[in-house]
Design a protein around this motif. Structure first.
Motif, PDB file in Angstrom:
ATOM      1  N   HIS A  56       0.839  -1.195   0.000  1.00  0.00           N
ATOM      2  CA  HIS A  56       0.000   0.000   0.000  1.00  0.00           C
ATOM      3  C   HIS A  56       0.868   1.236   0.000  1.00  0.00           C
ATOM      4  O   HIS A  56       0.411   2.317  -0.307  1.00  0.00           O
ATOM      5  CB  HIS A  56      -0.918   0.006   1.225  1.00  0.00           C
ATOM      6  CG  HIS A  56      -0.155   0.061   2.495  1.00  0.00           C
ATOM      7  ND1 HIS A  56       0.265  -1.056   3.130  1.00  0.00           N
ATOM      8  CD2 HIS A  56       0.302   1.111   3.197  1.00  0.00           C
ATOM      9  CE1 HIS A  56       0.964  -0.693   4.196  1.00  0.00           C
ATOM     10  NE2 HIS A  56       0.999   0.599   4.262  1.00  0.00           N
ATOM     11  N   GLY A  66      -1.555  -2.363  -2.122  1.00  0.00           N
ATOM     12  CA  GLY A  66      -2.848  -2.803  -1.636  1.00  0.00           C
ATOM     13  C   GLY A  66      -3.203  -4.219  -2.003  1.00  0.00           C
ATOM     14  O   GLY A  66      -4.377  -4.577  -2.039  1.00  0.00           O
ATOM     15  N   GLU A 117      -5.522  -6.115   0.504  1.00  0.00           N
ATOM     16  CA  GLU A 117      -6.931  -5.706   0.391  1.00  0.00           C
ATOM     17  C   GLU A 117      -7.575  -6.346  -0.840  1.00  0.00           C
ATOM     18  O   GLU A 117      -8.717  -6.815  -0.793  1.00  0.00           O
ATOM     19  CB  GLU A 117      -7.033  -4.178   0.280  1.00  0.00           C
ATOM     20  CG  GLU A 117      -6.774  -3.436   1.581  1.00  0.00           C
ATOM     21  CD  GLU A 117      -5.308  -3.117   1.836  1.00  0.00           C
ATOM     22  OE1 GLU A 117      -4.437  -3.720   1.159  1.00  0.00           O
ATOM     23  OE2 GLU A 117      -5.024  -2.292   2.714  1.00  0.00           O
ATOM     24  N   LYS A 118      -6.822  -6.360  -1.933  1.00  0.00           N
ATOM     25  CA  LYS A 118      -7.388  -6.914  -3.173  1.00  0.00           C
ATOM     26  C   LYS A 118      -7.663  -8.409  -3.033  1.00  0.00           C
ATOM     27  O   LYS A 118      -8.700  -8.906  -3.469  1.00  0.00           O
ATOM     28  CB  LYS A 118      -6.435  -6.654  -4.347  1.00  0.00           C
ATOM     29  CG  LYS A 118      -6.358  -5.183  -4.729  1.00  0.00           C
ATOM     30  CD  LYS A 118      -5.313  -4.958  -5.819  1.00  0.00           C
ATOM     31  CE  LYS A 118      -5.097  -3.467  -6.056  1.00  0.00           C
ATOM     32  NZ  LYS A 118      -3.984  -3.206  -6.977  1.00  0.00           N
ATOM     33  N   ASN A 125     -10.615  -8.974  -0.899  1.00  0.00           N
ATOM     34  CA  ASN A 125     -11.860  -8.671  -1.620  1.00  0.00           C
ATOM     35  C   ASN A 125     -12.267  -9.778  -2.589  1.00  0.00           C
ATOM     36  O   ASN A 125     -13.452  -9.900  -2.916  1.00  0.00           O
ATOM     37  CB  ASN A 125     -11.730  -7.353  -2.385  1.00  0.00           C
ATOM     38  CG  ASN A 125     -11.696  -6.160  -1.450  1.00  0.00           C
ATOM     39  OD1 ASN A 125     -12.111  -6.268  -0.301  1.00  0.00           O
ATOM     40  ND2 ASN A 125     -11.187  -5.036  -1.922  1.00  0.00           N
ATOM     41  N   ALA A 142       4.173  -3.725  12.146  1.00  0.00           N
ATOM     42  CA  ALA A 142       2.909  -2.979  12.224  1.00  0.00           C
ATOM     43  C   ALA A 142       2.008  -3.324  11.041  1.00  0.00           C
ATOM     44  O   ALA A 142       0.785  -3.435  11.183  1.00  0.00           O
ATOM     45  CB  ALA A 142       3.184  -1.479  12.270  1.00  0.00           C
ATOM     46  N   GLN A 162       0.584  -6.903  11.564  1.00  0.00           N
ATOM     47  CA  GLN A 162      -0.473  -6.916  12.582  1.00  0.00           C
ATOM     48  C   GLN A 162      -1.752  -6.278  12.049  1.00  0.00           C
ATOM     49  O   GLN A 162      -2.849  -6.764  12.297  1.00  0.00           O
ATOM     50  CB  GLN A 162       0.015  -6.201  13.841  1.00  0.00           C
ATOM     51  CG  GLN A 162       1.067  -7.025  14.567  1.00  0.00           C
ATOM     52  CD  GLN A 162       1.524  -6.393  15.849  1.00  0.00           C
ATOM     53  OE1 GLN A 162       1.753  -5.196  15.900  1.00  0.00           O
ATOM     54  NE2 GLN A 162       1.686  -7.190  16.886  1.00  0.00           N
ATOM     55  N   ARG A 163      -1.574  -5.200  11.298  1.00  0.00           N
ATOM     56  CA  ARG A 163      -2.763  -4.500  10.796  1.00  0.00           C
ATOM     57  C   ARG A 163      -3.547  -5.368   9.822  1.00  0.00           C
ATOM     58  O   ARG A 163      -4.766  -5.500   9.936  1.00  0.00           O
ATOM     59  CB  ARG A 163      -2.346  -3.193  10.119  1.00  0.00           C
ATOM     60  CG  ARG A 163      -3.508  -2.452   9.494  1.00  0.00           C
ATOM     61  CD  ARG A 163      -3.053  -1.195   8.796  1.00  0.00           C
ATOM     62  NE  ARG A 163      -4.084  -0.681   7.935  1.00  0.00           N
ATOM     63  CZ  ARG A 163      -4.231  -1.002   6.653  1.00  0.00           C
ATOM     64  NH1 ARG A 163      -3.380  -1.842   6.081  1.00  0.00           N
ATOM     65  NH2 ARG A 163      -5.197  -0.493   5.939  1.00  0.00           N
ATOM     66  N   TYR A 190      -5.260  -8.147  11.527  1.00  0.00           N
ATOM     67  CA  TYR A 190      -6.396  -7.709  12.351  1.00  0.00           C
ATOM     68  C   TYR A 190      -7.611  -7.418  11.483  1.00  0.00           C
ATOM     69  O   TYR A 190      -8.721  -7.850  11.779  1.00  0.00           O
ATOM     70  CB  TYR A 190      -6.029  -6.464  13.171  1.00  0.00           C
ATOM     71  CG  TYR A 190      -7.165  -6.080  14.095  1.00  0.00           C
ATOM     72  CD1 TYR A 190      -7.337  -6.730  15.305  1.00  0.00           C
ATOM     73  CD2 TYR A 190      -8.104  -5.119  13.718  1.00  0.00           C
ATOM     74  CE1 TYR A 190      -8.403  -6.429  16.137  1.00  0.00           C
ATOM     75  CE2 TYR A 190      -9.168  -4.811  14.540  1.00  0.00           C
ATOM     76  CZ  TYR A 190      -9.315  -5.468  15.750  1.00  0.00           C
ATOM     77  OH  TYR A 190     -10.381  -5.181  16.565  1.00  0.00           O
ATOM     78  N   TYR A 191      -7.393  -6.672  10.429  1.00  0.00           N
ATOM     79  CA  TYR A 191      -8.541  -6.230   9.627  1.00  0.00           C
ATOM     80  C   TYR A 191      -8.953  -7.213   8.556  1.00  0.00           C
ATOM     81  O   TYR A 191     -10.088  -7.155   8.080  1.00  0.00           O
ATOM     82  CB  TYR A 191      -8.260  -4.858   8.996  1.00  0.00           C
ATOM     83  CG  TYR A 191      -8.295  -3.805  10.047  1.00  0.00           C
ATOM     84  CD1 TYR A 191      -9.494  -3.483  10.664  1.00  0.00           C
ATOM     85  CD2 TYR A 191      -7.143  -3.199  10.484  1.00  0.00           C
ATOM     86  CE1 TYR A 191      -9.534  -2.567  11.687  1.00  0.00           C
ATOM     87  CE2 TYR A 191      -7.172  -2.272  11.508  1.00  0.00           C
ATOM     88  CZ  TYR A 191      -8.376  -1.964  12.096  1.00  0.00           C
ATOM     89  OH  TYR A 191      -8.421  -1.068  13.120  1.00  0.00           O
ATOM     90  N   LYS A 218      -5.531 -11.977  13.852  1.00  0.00           N
ATOM     91  CA  LYS A 218      -6.292 -10.904  14.525  1.00  0.00           C
ATOM     92  C   LYS A 218      -5.381  -9.937  15.277  1.00  0.00           C
ATOM     93  O   LYS A 218      -5.642  -9.564  16.430  1.00  0.00           O
ATOM     94  CB  LYS A 218      -7.346 -11.493  15.455  1.00  0.00           C
ATOM     95  CG  LYS A 218      -8.386 -12.280  14.678  1.00  0.00           C
ATOM     96  CD  LYS A 218      -9.587 -12.613  15.521  1.00  0.00           C
ATOM     97  CE  LYS A 218     -10.525 -13.394  14.675  1.00  0.00           C
ATOM     98  NZ  LYS A 218     -11.825 -13.432  14.790  1.00  0.00           N
ATOM     99  N   GLY A 219      -4.295  -9.564  14.645  1.00  0.00           N
ATOM    100  CA  GLY A 219      -3.419  -8.537  15.218  1.00  0.00           C
ATOM    101  C   GLY A 219      -2.408  -9.026  16.227  1.00  0.00           C
ATOM    102  O   GLY A 219      -1.629  -8.236  16.743  1.00  0.00           O
ATOM    103  N   GLN A 220      -2.421 -10.345  16.510  1.00  0.00           N
ATOM    104  CA  GLN A 220      -1.496 -10.845  17.525  1.00  0.00           C
ATOM    105  C   GLN A 220      -0.788 -12.095  17.022  1.00  0.00           C
ATOM    106  O   GLN A 220      -1.372 -12.880  16.266  1.00  0.00           O
ATOM    107  CB  GLN A 220      -2.261 -11.166  18.809  1.00  0.00           C
ATOM    108  CG  GLN A 220      -2.803  -9.893  19.450  1.00  0.00           C
ATOM    109  CD  GLN A 220      -3.690 -10.151  20.648  1.00  0.00           C
ATOM    110  OE1 GLN A 220      -4.534 -11.048  20.615  1.00  0.00           O
ATOM    111  NE2 GLN A 220      -3.532  -9.368  21.683  1.00  0.00           N
TER     112      GLN A 220
END
Lengths: 267, 284
Positions: free
Chosen positions: A154, A160, A163-164, A167, A197, A200-201, A204-205, A236-238
């Motif tokens: 990104h 990205g 994300e793609k 999706n 970071a 993890q992000r 998580y998302y 999940k971020g961990q």
């Protein structure tokens, strides 16, 4: 009824020498077999090395791949194998090659967000967004293969990819990496924090990530310092499992099939 | 000729009430005047608020802007003012999420619009601007020196899919300072409080890691300012979504506590950030 699938990771040295890499990979496959790993993920370019001369002797690279394919099949370990590769049309790719535990070649996914080092190696960018469908008993798992900067993209103009893939229905990110390290202490620290970071992000998302780094320097020199990226499984971020940041380490994680399997018509 | 330029930041509440925001901004301008700040940076949408009804009364928003402009002139404070705004453009009236720049004598210098809009922007009818533009900020009493700055609003700094990476485009233009007005989500992600805590932590690390990395790799300092309320303007006493302060070369040169109203300033050496025109080779 089988409810879990075991993905393993092998944080191993990736050297410029194919013969050495084959030995390291065989040891990793032995470990995978002893630990009932269904699919073993390696670092980026684990077979070929991430070196400028990787295709000087294409015969050696092909022989190395054949040896690993046969060995993994004999040990009944599926592979997500990182390697540079010379396609029949002479395009150089940085890819992950996927094999079932019976040794069947599923497909390959190519790196899309290239780094300056890939450009120096003459690597051609993956042109299309291509997920991978991993068979496991009666289920199939839609996964996304991300190679190094593909996960962080990104921050680039091609970015990205996580994300793609999310999706289009991927359920897990398979991240084979081999980023620069041992540049200078400050830069190493800043990159380490940033890579962590990002992992993890997106975990998580979006989706769980299994990430595996080389434990030598990016270009394959012996190195006892920290890897650029944490190897392990981030969910999940961990981190649900992770290994020490230097030297050879293996790990596995059992994923609930219901969390990963393709839902709906599989045709 | 001046050697330093003082930029200030106002981590202030951005509420959904324009009246309340006016009072808050005036207080911030008072603080800036007392501290000889040349340009004061506010959070994203500090004047309008970041709420769906920002445009219910455009005249009220216009009046409020005029009032802030006059107040800043009176106090001799330059502004990098975050607001949602109905911009009259070539293609008509377009809702923008923008930073408006004013010199301390009140001269309007221009605007930069948010390039990467998010779901909340879209809900308010905010349109992303495909143009990535730098901003020239004159400094000192005679304005003979200028800074080429980049204005980034919230996610512009962190990037997203299928768009140019704004910091790297601005870097390639030769900017010497990134001005980041932000108002990220905080304290309200999922419904479960434990999940909210984790989500905030994940995003906080990610924001901080991006500030560090961009400032380190580009060698361009970042001044970043967040809202201290919730993103939609509700009162909030928890941590801001991201650190407010100035980060240079991967390290925070100044930063403020993460809750409530906080002001800060930083004196930049002008030689580090002043615009140097390219050499005209025709004259060599």
């Amino acid at each position: 009824m089988i409810n879990t699938i075991r993905f393993g990771g092998a944080q191993i040295p990736v050297t410029p020498f194919i013969k050495k890499n084959v030995l390291a990979l065989k040891k990793a496959i032995d470990w995978g077999s002893e630990n009932n790993v269904d699919y073993l993920v390696t670092p980026e370019a684990a077979l070929s090395g991430y070196a400028i001369n990787f295709d000087n002797d294409i015969g050696e690279l092909v022989a190395g791949l054949t040896e690993i394919e046969k060995y993994a099949a004999s040990k009944q370990v599926g592979l997500c194998l990182g390697t540079l590769w010379l396609e029949q049309d002479n395009t150089r790719r940085n890819q992950i090659r996927y094999y079932t535990s019976q040794g069947k070649f599923i497909s390959a996914t190519n790196k899309m967000v290239l780094t300056p080092w890939d450009n120096q190696l003459g690597i051609t960018q993956g042109e299309i967004l291509k997920g991978i469908v991993i068979p496991f008993h009666d289920e199939i798992i839609p996964a996304a293969g991300l190679i190094c900067a593909d996960l962080y993209g990104h921050a680039s103009n091609e970015g990205g990819l996580p994300e793609k893939f999310f999706n289009i229905g991927a359920k897990i990110y398979i991240h084979a990496t081999n980023a620069e390290r041992n540049v200078d202490a400050t830069r190493d620290k800043i990159e380490e924090i940033w890579l962590e970071a990002n992992l993890q992000r997106i975990s998580y998302y979006m989706l769980p990530v299994i990430s595996v780094d080389n434990c030598y320097t990016m270009q394959g020199e012996k190195y006892r310092g920290k890897t650029a990226t944490q190897s392990g499984v981030c969910f999940k971020g961990q981190w649900v499992t992770k290994v020490p940041r230097s030297g050879t380490h293996y790990f596995y994680h059992d994923f609930d099939i219901d969390d990963l399997k393709l839902i709906g018509p599989s045709e | 000729m001046t050697d330093i330029v003082r930029f200030g930041g106002a981590q202030i509440p951005c509420s959904s009430s324009i009246d309340a925001n006016l009072i808050t901004l005036k207080k911030a301008i008072d603080w800036a005047a007392e501290n000889d700040v040349e340009y004061l940076v506010t959070p994203e949408a500090a004047l309008s608020g970041y709420s769906d009804d920002f445009n219910d009364n455009p005249a009220k928003l216009a009046d409020a802007l005029a009032e802030i402009e006059l107040y800043a002139i009176k106090k001799h404070v330059g502004l990098c003012l975050g607001t949602l705004w109905n911009e009259i453009e070539f293609n008509g009236n377009i809702k923008r999420n923008q930073i408006r720049y004013y010199k301390n004598d009140g001269k309007f210098l221009g605007i930069t619009n948010k390039n990467i809009t998010i779901e909340q922007d879209a809900r308010m009818g905010i349109v992303n601007d495909h143009r990535i533009l730098g901003m020239i900020l004159p400094v000192g009493p005679t304005s003979e020196q200028v800074i080429l700055a980049g204005g980034l609003i919230c996610v512009d700094l962190f990037g997203t899919i299928d768009r140019d990476n704004v910091p790297s485009v601005l870097y390639s233009m030769g900017i010497k300072l990134m001005i980041h007005a932000t108002n990220g989500m905080r304290g309200e992600w999922p419904t479960n409080p434990e999940e909210t805590e984790l989500a905030d932590e994940v995003m906080d690390h990610w924001h901080d890691a991006n500030f560090r990395r961009y400032s380190f790799l580009s060698k361009v300092p970042i001044i970043t300012v967040d809202n201290c309320y919730m993103m939609d303007g509700k009162e909030y006493h928890g941590k801001t979504s991201s650190q407010s302060g100035v980060i240079i070369n991967g390290r925070w040169a100044t930063k403020v506590p993460r809750t409530g109203t906080q002001y800060f300033y930083y004196d930049f050496n002008l030689k580090d950030i002043v615009y140097t025109p390219p050499i005209n080779t025709d004259t060599l």
